[in-house]
Each structure stands twice: as C-alpha cells, then as structure tokens.
Design a protein around this motif. Structure first.
Motif, PDB file in Angstrom:
ATOM      1  N   LEU A  72       0.950  -1.208  -0.171  1.00 24.08           N
ATOM      2  CA  LEU A  72      -0.062  -0.064   0.102  1.00 24.08           C
ATOM      3  C   LEU A  72       1.040   1.253  -0.073  1.00 24.08           C
ATOM      4  N   GLN A  73       2.193   1.118   0.196  1.00 27.42           N
ATOM      5  CA  GLN A  73       2.939   2.385  -0.024  1.00 27.42           C
ATOM      6  C   GLN A  73       2.762   2.710  -1.509  1.00 27.42           C
ATOM      7  N   GLY A  74       2.898   4.242  -1.538  1.00 29.21           N
ATOM      8  CA  GLY A  74       2.813   4.945  -2.762  1.00 29.21           C
ATOM      9  C   GLY A  74       1.261   4.931  -3.179  1.00 29.21           C
ATOM     10  N   ILE A  75       0.353   4.333  -2.305  1.00 31.11           N
ATOM     11  CA  ILE A  75      -1.079   4.148  -2.877  1.00 31.11           C
ATOM     12  C   ILE A  75      -1.849   5.093  -1.583  1.00 31.11           C
ATOM     13  N   LEU A  76      -1.631   4.285  -0.476  1.00 32.41           N
ATOM     14  CA  LEU A  76      -2.396   4.936   0.705  1.00 32.41           C
ATOM     15  C   LEU A  76      -1.311   5.423   1.609  1.00 32.41           C
ATOM     16  N   PHE A  77       0.012   5.061   1.695  1.00 32.33           N
ATOM     17  CA  PHE A  77       0.891   5.494   2.580  1.00 32.33           C
ATOM     18  C   PHE A  77       1.808   6.096   1.752  1.00 32.33           C
ATOM     19  N   PRO A  78       2.873   6.748   2.674  1.00 31.26           N
ATOM     20  CA  PRO A  78       4.244   7.127   1.768  1.00 31.26           C
ATOM     21  C   PRO A  78       5.146   6.050   1.434  1.00 31.26           C
ATOM     22  N   CYS A  79       5.917   6.018   0.520  1.00 31.14           N
ATOM     23  CA  CYS A  79       7.042   5.125   0.283  1.00 31.14           C
ATOM     24  C   CYS A  79       8.044   5.234   1.339  1.00 31.14           C
ATOM     25  N   LEU A  80       8.418   4.333   1.802  1.00 30.18           N
ATOM     26  CA  LEU A  80       9.585   4.149   3.038  1.00 30.18           C
ATOM     27  C   LEU A  80      10.751   4.041   2.197  1.00 30.18           C
ATOM     28  N   LEU A  81      11.602   4.974   2.427  1.00 29.62           N
ATOM     29  CA  LEU A  81      12.948   4.808   1.578  1.00 29.62           C
ATOM     30  C   LEU A  81      14.047   4.430   2.634  1.00 29.62           C
ATOM     31  N   GLY A  82      14.030   4.307   3.861  1.00 26.96           N
ATOM     32  CA  GLY A  82      15.075   4.143   4.743  1.00 26.96           C
ATOM     33  C   GLY A  82      14.709   3.913   6.312  1.00 26.96           C
ATOM     34  N   VAL A  83      15.257   3.352   6.897  1.00 24.42           N
ATOM     35  CA  VAL A  83      15.075   3.131   8.448  1.00 24.42           C
ATOM     36  C   VAL A  83      16.492   3.036   9.009  1.00 24.42           C
ATOM     37  N   PHE A  84      16.619   4.322   9.993  1.00 22.86           N
ATOM     38  CA  PHE A  84      18.012   4.281  10.520  1.00 22.86           C
ATOM     39  C   PHE A  84      17.874   4.344  12.063  1.00 22.86           C
ATOM     40  N   LYS A  85      19.119   3.971  12.738  1.00 29.10           N
ATOM     41  CA  LYS A  85      19.243   3.900  14.153  1.00 29.10           C
ATOM     42  C   LYS A  85      20.260   4.758  14.529  1.00 29.10           C
ATOM     43  N   GLY A  86      20.508   5.496  15.667  1.00 29.10           N
ATOM     44  CA  GLY A  86      21.749   6.025  16.047  1.00 29.10           C
ATOM     45  C   GLY A  86      21.557   6.556  17.597  1.00 29.10           C
ATOM     46  N   ARG A  87      22.777   7.225  18.082  1.00 28.92           N
ATOM     47  CA  ARG A  87      22.975   7.707  19.566  1.00 28.92           C
ATOM     48  C   ARG A  87      23.208   8.984  19.345  1.00 28.92           C
ATOM     49  N   ALA A  88      22.756   9.955  20.201  1.00 28.76           N
ATOM     50  CA  ALA A  88      23.257  11.339  20.330  1.00 28.76           C
ATOM     51  C   ALA A  88      24.012  11.510  21.516  1.00 28.76           C
ATOM     52  N   GLN A  89      24.351  12.831  21.813  1.00 25.19           N
ATOM     53  CA  GLN A  89      25.203  13.076  22.879  1.00 25.19           C
ATOM     54  C   GLN A  89      24.266  12.573  23.994  1.00 25.19           C
ATOM     55  N   TYR A  90      25.564  12.255  25.186  1.00 22.90           N
ATOM     56  CA  TYR A  90      24.974  11.593  26.286  1.00 22.90           C
ATOM     57  C   TYR A  90      24.184  10.184  26.168  1.00 22.90           C
ATOM     58  N   GLY A  91      24.347   9.534  24.961  1.00 20.35           N
ATOM     59  CA  GLY A  91      23.637   8.316  24.821  1.00 20.35           C
ATOM     60  C   GLY A  91      22.049   8.316  24.363  1.00 20.35           C
ATOM     61  N   ILE A  92      21.655   9.326  24.037  1.00 25.76           N
ATOM     62  CA  ILE A  92      20.223   9.548  23.753  1.00 25.76           C
ATOM     63  C   ILE A  92      20.265   8.576  22.416  1.00 25.76           C
TER      64      ILE A  92
END
Length: 301
Positions: free
Chosen positions: A91-111
């Motif tokens: 249903l991506q591109g029809i009802l929902f946006p197309c998902l182009l990428g999924v990313f994970k990370g850490r910010a300062q102080y381990g957030i």
C-alpha cells in the motif's frame, strides 16, 4: 541513494544536543557503503519536547521527509511504525508514503535516535477534514476502504495524519495500524444521499465523522472551536474576517475563545468588511480585548 551511514544537521538545532549533528546507521544490511548527509532546516511538525520531529529535506535533488524519534521512551513507537511500514508494503505509494530508509543512532549523552526517511506526500489541510468539499471527502474515504480491503485498520484518524499533494492524499502515521478482518460485504459504497448498508463499525464511524453522505452546513472556526453559522447566530462574520481579527499567538482557551467570538460579532455589527483597511480601522477604534496567555510550553528535556 541512502547509504550505510546517515548524518542529519538540524538547523536551527533543537535541544537536547544543540552542538552536534545526528548520526545514524542504516538498518538495511545491503545498503551501499558511504555516508549520506542531509541538512534539515524546514520543520513540518513536532510533538512534545522534540521527541518526534518531521522535516522536509533534499535527497539526490528530490524532496523527501524525515521523521525523527529522540529518546529511549519513544523508541518502541519508532520500532512499531517501522514494522508497520513493512506490513503495508503493497500500500506504499497508494495509501501510505513510500518508505525509503530506516536508521538508528545515538546522540550526545547516549540519547537513542530513530529516523524514517519517507516519500514527500505534501502537507495537512488547515482545519477539520469534514469541512472539505464532498468530492475530497469521498477520496479520503476511498483510501480508508482500500486499507480495510487489504486487511488493515487504524486506531483513530487525526485530521493532521492525512497529507495532500497534487489532488491526492496519504496517511502518514502508521503507529496505530492493526490487522483487521473487515466485514464490508461487497467492497462498494454509495456516494450521495443516504447511508450504505455495511456492517463494519469502524468504517461507519469514520464515514459519519467525515460526513461523506451529507453536505456540511456552513461553519467558521473561532479560536479552537467550530461554530455552525446558522445555529450560532447570523452575527458571525466570515472566516477571512475572523482570521484577520485574531491576534498573532492567540491562546485558544474557552474564556479567550468566548471573548474573541464577542469581538468578531461586534466587528460584524459595526459594518466591518473583509478588507484589511476596514479591519485596521476597526481595530484602531476598538482594540481587541486582553486575552490571557498561558505562555510557551517548556520544550527542554
């Protein structure tokens, strides 16, 4: 093309990490090596202390949207939304946006950080969707029936979760998507007068809320409330006049809304028109009342 690593420079930088870029790793093991750099300067929306932020950015000369999750307590929401995008892939591109990428990370102080990179499908409409022309509401409802036909539903639909671009719309919040054995019998519904006879309670409820079977009576919005012009008295002016008479930064408490309603009715009774010169003249002779201001919420962590 999105690569193994992603750096996002937020401008202006929100708290809690004002002095660093956000760095992520692609969850796709087949992503090409290298780093993608995105400059995020156009914020479309945010929720509660920058826990969820949505930006429009440019990737390979095309506009895309990034949805950022900041903080360990929202990572479950991030994981659920990413998982749901996978479930509704067809249903991506029809009802929902197309998902182009999924990313994970850490910010300062381990957030903890999460990022969804999505197709840019436009922006929400101003005001309630039930005030749109009937054809537009039919189009939205058709999208919902497609989702039901494919075996999914959603726990509630907020107006700002639908975005619009080039006469089409997409549903952009997938956190509440659930599997649904729809009892919509023949996958057809009748536009126009009367109600269609199908037994799916959630479709009936949403169709009623969206008012897809009736022509909406004229309404105006004053502060945060919607008033039906015929029921709330002929003294209500046009929406254009109300918008021009509403002070910048108006805090829509019930008390303030009632004061503003009296003020715009007074302007109408004084013969004020939608023209800016007429409104400016009225405001000079009759300044707006003193509205109580709750003040800005603290967005700090």
């Amino acid at each position: 093309m999105l690569k193994q690593s992603l750096t996002i420079a937020l401008k202006p930088y929100p708290r809690p990490t004002p002095d660093e870029d956000y760095n992520f790793s692609n969850t796709d093991p087949e992503a090409p090596p290298g780093r993608t750099h995105l400059d995020a300067s156009t914020m479309l929306s945010r929720k509660t202390s920058f826990e969820t932020m949505i930006y429009r950015v440019t990737l390979d000369n095309q506009s895309v949207v990034i949805k950022l999750y900041v903080g360990r307590h929202v990572m479950a929401d991030f994981d659920k939304e990413a998982e749901n995008y996978g479930k509704v892939r067809e249903l991506q591109g029809i009802l929902f946006p197309c998902l182009l990428g999924v990313f994970k990370g850490r910010a300062q102080y381990g957030i903890a950080l999460g990022c969804l990179v999505l197709e840019d499908c436009g922006i929400p409409k101003n005001g309630s969707l039930c005030r749109l022309p009937l054809d537009s509401k039919h189009h939205i409802f058709e999208k919902i029936t497609i989702m039901h036909d494919r075996g999914f539903d959603k726990h509630g639909y907020d107006d700002d979760e639908f975005v619009f671009k080039d006469d089409d719309c997409r549903l952009v919040s997938l956190g509440g998507i659930v599997e649904h054995a729809c009892t919509f019998p023949d996958r057809k519904w009748r536009k126009g007068k009367g109600r269609v006879t199908f037994s799916c309670g959630t479709l009936i409820e949403y169709a009623s809320n969206l008012m897809v079977w009736s022509v909406l009576r004229p309404t105006v919005q004053i502060g945060g409330d919607t008033f039906i012009a015929g029921d709330d008295g002929p003294g209500l002016p046009s929406q254009a006049m109300i918008d021009k008479l509403t002070p910048v930064g108006f805090y829509a408490s019930p008390e303030n809304t009632e004061l503003l309603k009296d003020y715009v009715i007074l302007a109408r009774n004084q013969g004020v028109t939608d023209e800016q010169s007429s409104i400016d003249s009225f405001k000079a002779s009759m300044p707006p009342p003193e509205f109580a201001n709750k003040g800005e919420e603290d967005d700090g962590f």
